[in-house]
Design a protein around this motif. Structure first.
Motif, PDB file in Angstrom:
ATOM      1  N   GLN A   8       3.989   6.039  -5.246  1.00 21.71           N
ATOM      2  CA  GLN A   8       4.061   6.143  -6.704  1.00 21.71           C
ATOM      3  C   GLN A   8       2.796   6.772  -7.306  1.00 21.71           C
ATOM      4  O   GLN A   8       2.684   6.890  -8.527  1.00 21.71           O
ATOM      5  N   GLY A   9       1.833   7.139  -6.449  1.00 22.47           N
ATOM      6  CA  GLY A   9       0.581   7.705  -6.947  1.00 22.47           C
ATOM      7  C   GLY A   9      -0.242   6.694  -7.719  1.00 22.47           C
ATOM      8  O   GLY A   9      -1.049   7.053  -8.577  1.00 22.47           O
ATOM      9  N   ASP A  10      -0.063   5.429  -7.408  1.00 20.95           N
ATOM     10  CA  ASP A  10      -0.715   4.343  -8.141  1.00 20.95           C
ATOM     11  C   ASP A  10      -2.088   4.056  -7.521  1.00 20.95           C
ATOM     12  O   ASP A  10      -2.181   3.756  -6.332  1.00 20.95           O
ATOM     13  N   PRO A  11      -3.170   4.140  -8.314  1.00 20.79           N
ATOM     14  CA  PRO A  11      -4.513   3.874  -7.774  1.00 20.79           C
ATOM     15  C   PRO A  11      -4.663   2.494  -7.157  1.00 20.79           C
ATOM     16  O   PRO A  11      -5.552   2.280  -6.335  1.00 20.79           O
ATOM     17  N   ARG A  12      -3.798   1.551  -7.522  1.00 23.58           N
ATOM     18  CA  ARG A  12      -3.865   0.224  -6.912  1.00 23.58           C
ATOM     19  C   ARG A  12      -3.559   0.270  -5.418  1.00 23.58           C
ATOM     20  O   ARG A  12      -3.845  -0.687  -4.698  1.00 23.58           O
ATOM     21  N   SER A  13      -2.977   1.379  -4.955  1.00 22.18           N
ATOM     22  CA  SER A  13      -2.708   1.513  -3.524  1.00 22.18           C
ATOM     23  C   SER A  13      -4.001   1.444  -2.721  1.00 22.18           C
ATOM     24  O   SER A  13      -4.041   0.850  -1.635  1.00 22.18           O
ATOM     25  N   VAL A  14      -5.070   2.031  -3.247  1.00 18.25           N
ATOM     26  CA  VAL A  14      -6.361   2.007  -2.555  1.00 18.25           C
ATOM     27  C   VAL A  14      -6.915   0.587  -2.518  1.00 18.25           C
ATOM     28  O   VAL A  14      -7.435   0.134  -1.487  1.00 18.25           O
ATOM     29  N   ILE A  15      -6.772  -0.134  -3.623  1.00 14.08           N
ATOM     30  CA  ILE A  15      -7.226  -1.529  -3.676  1.00 14.08           C
ATOM     31  C   ILE A  15      -6.452  -2.365  -2.665  1.00 14.08           C
ATOM     32  O   ILE A  15      -7.027  -3.203  -1.948  1.00 14.08           O
ATOM     33  N   MET A  16      -5.146  -2.135  -2.592  1.00 22.25           N
ATOM     34  CA  MET A  16      -4.311  -2.888  -1.654  1.00 22.25           C
ATOM     35  C   MET A  16      -4.728  -2.606  -0.214  1.00 22.25           C
ATOM     36  O   MET A  16      -4.806  -3.520   0.614  1.00 22.25           O
ATOM     37  N   LEU A  17      -5.010  -1.353   0.086  1.00 25.49           N
ATOM     38  CA  LEU A  17      -5.404  -0.992   1.444  1.00 25.49           C
ATOM     39  C   LEU A  17      -6.759  -1.606   1.794  1.00 25.49           C
ATOM     40  O   LEU A  17      -6.957  -2.116   2.904  1.00 25.49           O
ATOM     41  N   GLU A  18      -7.684  -1.570   0.867  1.00 24.00           N
ATOM     42  CA  GLU A  18      -8.992  -2.170   1.125  1.00 24.00           C
ATOM     43  C   GLU A  18      -8.875  -3.675   1.322  1.00 24.00           C
ATOM     44  O   GLU A  18      -9.633  -4.269   2.101  1.00 24.00           O
ATOM     45  N   PHE A  31       0.832  -1.210   0.000  1.00 24.85           N
ATOM     46  CA  PHE A  31       0.000   0.000   0.000  1.00 24.85           C
ATOM     47  C   PHE A  31       0.864   1.256   0.000  1.00 24.85           C
ATOM     48  O   PHE A  31       0.669   2.160  -0.823  1.00 24.85           O
ATOM     49  N   VAL A  32       1.833   1.305   0.904  1.00 25.02           N
ATOM     50  CA  VAL A  32       2.657   2.511   1.002  1.00 25.02           C
ATOM     51  C   VAL A  32       3.500   2.707  -0.254  1.00 25.02           C
ATOM     52  O   VAL A  32       3.590   3.813  -0.796  1.00 25.02           O
ATOM     53  N   ALA A  33       4.116   1.628  -0.725  1.00 24.35           N
ATOM     54  CA  ALA A  33       4.956   1.729  -1.918  1.00 24.35           C
ATOM     55  C   ALA A  33       4.148   2.212  -3.119  1.00 24.35           C
ATOM     56  O   ALA A  33       4.595   3.067  -3.895  1.00 24.35           O
ATOM     57  N   LEU A  34       2.931   1.696  -3.268  1.00 23.60           N
ATOM     58  CA  LEU A  34       2.088   2.103  -4.387  1.00 23.60           C
ATOM     59  C   LEU A  34       1.596   3.539  -4.209  1.00 23.60           C
ATOM     60  O   LEU A  34       1.508   4.300  -5.177  1.00 23.60           O
ATOM     61  N   LEU A  35       1.287   3.913  -2.972  1.00 27.22           N
ATOM     62  CA  LEU A  35       0.836   5.278  -2.722  1.00 27.22           C
ATOM     63  C   LEU A  35       1.945   6.274  -3.031  1.00 27.22           C
ATOM     64  O   LEU A  35       1.695   7.345  -3.599  1.00 27.22           O
ATOM     65  N   SER A  71      -6.316   3.554  11.720  1.00 26.78           N
ATOM     66  CA  SER A  71      -5.509   4.743  11.448  1.00 26.78           C
ATOM     67  C   SER A  71      -5.325   4.949   9.946  1.00 26.78           C
ATOM     68  O   SER A  71      -5.311   6.097   9.467  1.00 26.78           O
ATOM     69  N   ARG A  72      -5.216   3.865   9.185  1.00 27.06           N
ATOM     70  CA  ARG A  72      -5.068   4.021   7.720  1.00 27.06           C
ATOM     71  C   ARG A  72      -6.409   4.273   7.041  1.00 27.06           C
ATOM     72  O   ARG A  72      -6.451   4.833   5.951  1.00 27.06           O
ATOM     73  N   ARG A  73      -7.499   3.902   7.669  1.00 25.14           N
ATOM     74  CA  ARG A  73      -8.804   4.374   7.175  1.00 25.14           C
ATOM     75  C   ARG A  73      -8.857   5.896   7.274  1.00 25.14           C
ATOM     76  O   ARG A  73      -9.405   6.568   6.390  1.00 25.14           O
ATOM     77  N   ALA A  74      -8.282   6.428   8.337  1.00 24.16           N
ATOM     78  CA  ALA A  74      -8.220   7.886   8.491  1.00 24.16           C
ATOM     79  C   ALA A  74      -7.370   8.506   7.390  1.00 24.16           C
ATOM     80  O   ALA A  74      -7.716   9.564   6.843  1.00 24.16           O
ATOM     81  N   THR A  75      -6.250   7.860   7.071  1.00 25.90           N
ATOM     82  CA  THR A  75      -5.395   8.346   5.984  1.00 25.90           C
ATOM     83  C   THR A  75      -6.170   8.440   4.683  1.00 25.90           C
ATOM     84  O   THR A  75      -6.144   9.467   3.987  1.00 25.90           O
ATOM     85  N   LEU A  76      -6.857   7.359   4.340  1.00 25.59           N
ATOM     86  CA  LEU A  76      -7.586   7.303   3.074  1.00 25.59           C
ATOM     87  C   LEU A  76      -8.736   8.304   3.047  1.00 25.59           C
ATOM     88  O   LEU A  76      -8.946   8.991   2.039  1.00 25.59           O
ATOM     89  N   ALA A  77      -9.482   8.400   4.153  1.00 24.20           N
ATOM     90  CA  ALA A  77     -10.610   9.330   4.195  1.00 24.20           C
ATOM     91  C   ALA A  77     -10.126  10.771   4.069  1.00 24.20           C
ATOM     92  O   ALA A  77     -10.748  11.593   3.372  1.00 24.20           O
ATOM     93  N   THR A  78      -9.024  11.103   4.726  1.00 23.31           N
ATOM     94  CA  THR A  78      -8.467  12.455   4.611  1.00 23.31           C
ATOM     95  C   THR A  78      -8.005  12.713   3.188  1.00 23.31           C
ATOM     96  O   THR A  78      -8.272  13.773   2.618  1.00 23.31           O
ATOM     97  N   LEU A  79      -7.300  11.745   2.616  1.00 22.78           N
ATOM     98  CA  LEU A  79      -6.798  11.871   1.253  1.00 22.78           C
ATOM     99  C   LEU A  79      -7.922  12.163   0.270  1.00 22.78           C
ATOM    100  O   LEU A  79      -7.781  12.969  -0.651  1.00 22.78           O
TER     101      LEU A  79
END
Length: 227
Positions: A7-17, A1-5, A37-45
């Protein structure tokens, strides 16, 4: 998730979910903390600020019960970024008061001074900020760079803008991410474009802002589309 994020890769969201699904299945307490805590990251983003507020509070409460070592830092960083995006000066002021004496509070102080337009105060803090930035680990490097860019552009410091542009340029295809995905500070191409604009390089700045918008749209990162 972090590595993809990064890189701005939309797959980062899929990985996190996917991680959220695993956490719900196995129900391990520390995984629950990381998921909240990472739900908070995604919601803020993505600009879902009410959800982010709830996730930050739930993660913090669970972190206290578990004795999670990084719980205070994560809550502080996420609350700061959420307040910044909402223009919530009261929350920022409360954070500053609550963490007074912590040497790393300089980050929030510089960011707060910039957001309030108090460039004299930001300049006053610059030397201490730069000194701490030089010592700070690589997992925070891009976030520090974004703050330095904001200050250099706001104070029309051309020499500093030139130096920072050379530092930001190799990172232009990445996103600024703190640690293990605690928060994001947008696509680095946005910050390069800001420097280009500060140096009157208008064609490069426009191209950069267009690229930054596309990168933010790919992640459904509405706050960064707006910026």
């Amino acid at each position: 998730f972090v590595a993809l994020l990064e890189q701005g890769d939309p797959r980062s969201v899929i990985m996190l979910e996917r991680f959220f699904d695993l956490e719900a299945h196995y129900q391990l307490p520390r995984w629950r903390y990381v998921a909240l805590s990472r739900r908070a990251t995604l919601a803020t983003l993505q600009g879902r600020f009410e959800e982010a507020t709830r996730w930050i509070a739930e993660a913090s409460a669970l972190g206290e019960r578990l004795g999670e070592a990084d719980r205070h830092g994560v809550r502080c960083d996420q609350t700061w970024e959420l307040a910044r995006l909402q223009g919530d000066d009261d929350t920022t002021a409360a954070l500053l008061a609550g963490y007074r004496g912590d040497p790393h509070i300089i980050v929030l102080e510089v960011g707060d001074a910039y957001e309030r337009g108090d460039l004299a105060r930001a300049e006053q803090l610059r030397a201490t900020f730069d000194e701490l930035a030089a010592q700070w680990p690589r997992w925070a490097a891009t976030v520090w760079l974004t703050l330095q860019v904001q200050l250099a552009v706001a104070t029309a410091d051309r020499e500093r803008c030139e130096r920072l542009r050379s530092e930001v340029a190799p990172l232009a295809d990445q996103w600024a991410v703190l640690g293990g995905g605690v928060l994001t500070r947008g696509p680095m191409v946005l910050w390069r474009a800001a420097l280009d604009a500060g140096l009157d390089e208008w064609d490069e700045a426009i191209a950069g802002f267009v690229a930054a918008t596309a990168s933010a749209e790919a992640l459904h990162a509405r706050p960064w589309v707006v910026q």
